[in-house]
Write an enzyme that holds these catalytic residues in place. Structure first.
Site, PDB file in Angstrom:
ATOM      1  CG  HIS A 229       2.530  -3.538   6.314  1.00  0.00           C
ATOM      2  ND1 HIS A 229       3.324  -4.437   5.644  1.00  0.00           N
ATOM      3  CD2 HIS A 229       1.450  -3.321   5.515  1.00  0.00           C
ATOM      4  CE1 HIS A 229       2.757  -4.759   4.487  1.00  0.00           C
ATOM      5  NE2 HIS A 229       1.619  -4.096   4.391  1.00  0.00           N
TER       6      HIS A 229
ATOM      7  CG  HIS B  71      -2.151  -0.772   1.113  1.00  0.00           C
ATOM      8  ND1 HIS B  71      -2.165  -2.114   0.830  1.00  0.00           N
ATOM      9  CD2 HIS B  71      -3.460  -0.394   1.232  1.00  0.00           C
ATOM     10  CE1 HIS B  71      -3.417  -2.545   0.787  1.00  0.00           C
ATOM     11  NE2 HIS B  71      -4.227  -1.518   1.011  1.00  0.00           N
TER      12      HIS B  71
END
Length: 322
Positions: free
Chosen positions: A222, A168
């Site tokens: 993440h 992303h």
């Protein structure tokens, strides 16, 4: 002037394909990158060893994405694309638009291929790996090796091994960093006039990309290192891709692509007629005025520097005499 405007309108329908044909090999390589990106998302990533004592930092809750996967192309590609098209309607420069779109797509897909290749090779577990691996909360480990024996869904577990770097973030920084470079050239952010508002406009896309990265940490998809690496990767690739097609924004000619000035130079040397220039949607008078203006600014700057330093040189000379 009416003839020039009419020819510019015909450029969209008749000459856009002609410009794209010149870069046909670039578009074919771009298509190859798309195929590689699809393959990298299909193959199984490396399953790194994960022992029971390593689960301490991998037990964060499994949450939905604040920014879903389908929104990433909108942020990284569609948003910069809209801005590029807006400048096309302002300048009617088919070369500028084509080079910007091609550079944008290369930024995103080169970044995507590098990101997913590293993801598959590293296989770092996500912060929510425990709940992906053991949906019931009961850990199962190999009695000999101590490695995990996941009981969750294979697709969910597969995604759990793709933490480093953040896709992303890298995609967002690739597309929006290219947009920041593009805006800085178009608004002449580094024209030495001290207009800080221009810098605010340039930093706005980077802020959006940074917020995307922050959301990845907040969603526990993440680690912060993944986001930092993704942001750095996207910015570096976008910078290389932009400079492949455009001069640096601080250059006096930073408002146009390299091919724009190459075409002008060829026309000056008699290698290309003015009618060919007009049929590409760029008026000869406009090209000349932009070129002369930028180089006039450079000459004026050099003259001012000489005038500023000449009194100092005179003082130095007088000091030597006495």
């Amino acid at each position: 002037m009416p003839d020039t405007i009419q020819l510019g309108r015909q450029t969209i329908r008749q000459h856009g394909a002609q410009v794209a044909r010149i870069h046909m090999h670039d578009w074919l390589i771009l298509l190859l990158l798309v195929v590689i990106e699809i393959v990298l998302n299909i193959i199984e990533p490396f399953h790194r060893f994960v022992g029971a004592d390593m689960m301490t930092d991998l037990k964060y809750p499994l949450k939905e994405n604040t920014i879903p996967l389908w929104a990433v192309p909108i942020i990284a590609i569609l948003l910069p694309f809209v801005v590029i098209i807006m400048f096309f309607f302002i300048r009617r420069d088919v070369y500028d638009s084509h080079q910007a779109i091609l550079g944008l797509l290369y930024s995103v897909f080169i970044t995507g291929v590098l990101t997913d290749a590293i993801k598959d090779a590293v296989g770092r577990p996500r912060p929510d790996f425990f709940w992906r691996c053991f949906p019931d909360g009961k850990g199962v480990f190999d009695p000999v090796t101590g490695d995990v024996r996941c009981t969750g869904l294979p697709a969910v577990i597969k995604e759990g091994h793709k933490s480093f770097p953040s896709g992303h973030t890298s995609w967002s920084f690739a597309g929006l960093s290219f947009l920041a470079w593009y805006l800085s050239g178009k608004v002449k952010a580094f024209d030495r006039q001290g207009h800080v508002a221009k810098l605010c406009l340039v930093f706005l896309p980077l802020l959006v990309a940074a917020l995307v990265g922050v959301s990845r940490v907040d969603d526990y998809w993440h680690h912060w290192q993944d986001v930092f690496a993704g942001a750095l990767l996207g910015m570096v690739v976008a910078s290389f891709c932009y400079l492949q097609f455009f001069p640096p924004p601080y250059d006096l000619d930073g408002w146009g692509p390299h091919v724009y000035f190459r075409m002008l130079e060829e026309s000056r040397n008699g290698n290309q007629s003015s009618s060919n220039i007009n049929c590409l949607g760029i008026g000869q008078s406009e090209v000349e005025s932009e070129y002369v203006q930028s180089h006039h600014e450079r000459e004026t700057s050099e003259v001012m520097m000489v005038q500023d330093t000449s009194p100092r040189l005179n003082d130095m000379e007088q000091g030597r005499r006495f």
